[in-house]
Design a protein around this motif. Structure first.
Motif, PDB file in Angstrom:
ATOM      1  N   PRO A 252       0.828  -1.212   0.000  1.00 34.52           N
ATOM      2  CA  PRO A 252       0.000   0.000   0.000  1.00 34.52           C
ATOM      3  C   PRO A 252       0.861   1.260   0.000  1.00 34.52           C
ATOM      4  N   VAL A 253       0.512   2.197  -0.863  1.00 35.88           N
ATOM      5  CA  VAL A 253       1.303   3.421  -1.000  1.00 35.88           C
ATOM      6  C   VAL A 253       0.381   4.626  -1.150  1.00 35.88           C
ATOM      7  N   ARG A 254       0.957   5.776  -0.909  1.00 32.31           N
ATOM      8  CA  ARG A 254       0.316   7.048  -1.242  1.00 32.31           C
ATOM      9  C   ARG A 254       1.293   7.802  -2.135  1.00 32.31           C
ATOM     10  N   HIS A 256       2.134  11.210  -4.053  1.00 32.35           N
ATOM     11  CA  HIS A 256       1.829  12.640  -4.127  1.00 32.35           C
ATOM     12  C   HIS A 256       2.158  13.121  -5.537  1.00 32.35           C
ATOM     13  N   PRO A 261      -3.006  13.509  -4.239  1.00 32.16           N
ATOM     14  CA  PRO A 261      -2.543  12.182  -3.837  1.00 32.16           C
ATOM     15  C   PRO A 261      -3.349  11.055  -4.471  1.00 32.16           C
ATOM     16  N   GLU A 263      -3.884   6.938  -3.732  1.00 33.02           N
ATOM     17  CA  GLU A 263      -3.607   5.944  -2.699  1.00 33.02           C
ATOM     18  C   GLU A 263      -4.164   4.592  -3.096  1.00 33.02           C
ATOM     19  N   VAL A 277      -1.325   2.238  -9.523  1.00 32.89           N
ATOM     20  CA  VAL A 277      -1.711   2.269  -8.111  1.00 32.89           C
ATOM     21  C   VAL A 277      -3.227   2.213  -8.011  1.00 32.89           C
ATOM     22  N   GLU A 288       4.989   7.412  -0.988  1.00 33.86           N
ATOM     23  CA  GLU A 288       5.067   7.221   0.458  1.00 33.86           C
ATOM     24  C   GLU A 288       4.633   5.791   0.750  1.00 33.86           C
ATOM     25  N   LEU A 290       3.208   2.979   2.891  1.00 36.12           N
ATOM     26  CA  LEU A 290       2.310   2.923   4.047  1.00 36.12           C
ATOM     27  C   LEU A 290       2.488   1.602   4.788  1.00 36.12           C
TER      28      LEU A 290
END
Length: 298
Positions: A252-254, A256, A261, A263, A277, A288, A290
């Protein structure tokens, strides 16, 4: 011939160096202090004059392939990318390399400043002249990150090409800047920064996990990059290899992005180098992770 051309990791007396250069011992000492002021890791002590171990002096640097030649080793510069761009415009061949001990305007992706210190950081730029259509250019940063990961054997990659330590701190990064001519790439500048023996607050340095010197990292990267370049014509094989090094895929990622964003789970890297994603294609952005760092996918 200058003092840098004679220095090795073994101390030499001022008298011997003065004799070899045809100058006075005082002139040798003055030149050594000048070089130190420019960021070169010259050591002056009671044993004599030497260079710090692992320093990529031109006469100690031995690239095993075609990349890394010709080579310019510099002290304090604005940015190795800017120096290499001017050299490329003047006709430098593919493989030309610029390495600096200190950068006053070093930059990373998206224009962020890149912090480095003489003797402890490795900052360089490499010129490539790949015969690539523009849509394929997005794979080059991934390939460069993969080459760096293979060269140091530590951590994993955060899309597209940040090298992270096993605990998720940043170890190194790659910046791609390119010039296009029509629908093809005229040249590409790969800027690489590696924290070898020092890191800014919150980042990691290679010395925490490996005994590789700056010179060994440089030579290893160039060798691995040259071996991987043919994979630009085999995107599926390249992406399969990249997946093995990834700290991003399946996690899992975010991200930017300029549009906000995104996610979800990082599902795949697409043939143009973009990241999928949660079903959304992301062409550029800051990832980022997670929930911590996962091991690379086997």
């Amino acid at each position: 011939m200058g003092l840098l051309d004679l220095l090795t990791e073994t101390p030499q007396s001022g008298e011997a160096l003065a004799r070899a250069l045809g100058v006075s011992r005082a002139a040798v000492h003055k030149e050594a202090r000048r070089l130190q002021g420019e960021g070169f890791p010259v050591v002056v002590d009671r044993k004599g004059y030497r260079i710090l171990p692992g320093t990529p002096l031109p006469h100690l640097f031995r690239p095993q392939g075609r990349l890394g030649q010709p080579y310019r080793y510099l002290g304090r510069v604005g940015s190795t990318q800017d120096v290499l761009r001017a050299w490329a415009e003047a006709g430098a061949p593919e493989g030309a390399l610029v390495l600096a001990e200190a950068q006053q305007r070093g930059r990373g992706r998206r224009g962020r400043p890149w912090e480095s210190r003489p003797a402890t950081s490795l900052t360089f730029s490499l010129l490539l002249r790949p015969k690539l259509p523009l849509p394929t250019l997005g794979l080059l940063p991934l390939l460069a990150g993969l080459a760096l990961w293979e060269a140091v054997g530590v951590g994993g990659l955060k899309w597209p090409n940040d090298l992270l330590s096993p605990d998720g701190r940043k170890l190194a990064g790659v910046l791609l800047e390119a010039k296009a001519e029509g629908e093809e790439v005229a040249y590409a500048l790969l800027g690489v920064g590696v924290n070898v023996a020092w890191a800014p607050e919150g980042a990691a340095h290679l010395g925490e996990f490996s005994s590789l010197s700056r010179l060994q990292v440089l030579e290893g990267f160039l060798l691995r990059l040259e071996a991987l370049l043919p994979f630009l014509e085999k995107p599926e094989a390249l992406l399969a290899r990249y997946r093995q090094a990834s700290y991003t895929l399946g996690w899992p990622v975010r991200v930017h992005t300029p549009r906000g964003p995104v996610e979800g789970v990082a599902e795949a890297v697409l043939p143009d180098g973009s990241l999928l994603v949660g079903g959304v294609r992301v062409g550029a952005g800051d990832v980022e992770l997670l929930g911590g760092v996962r091991p690379p996918i086997e």
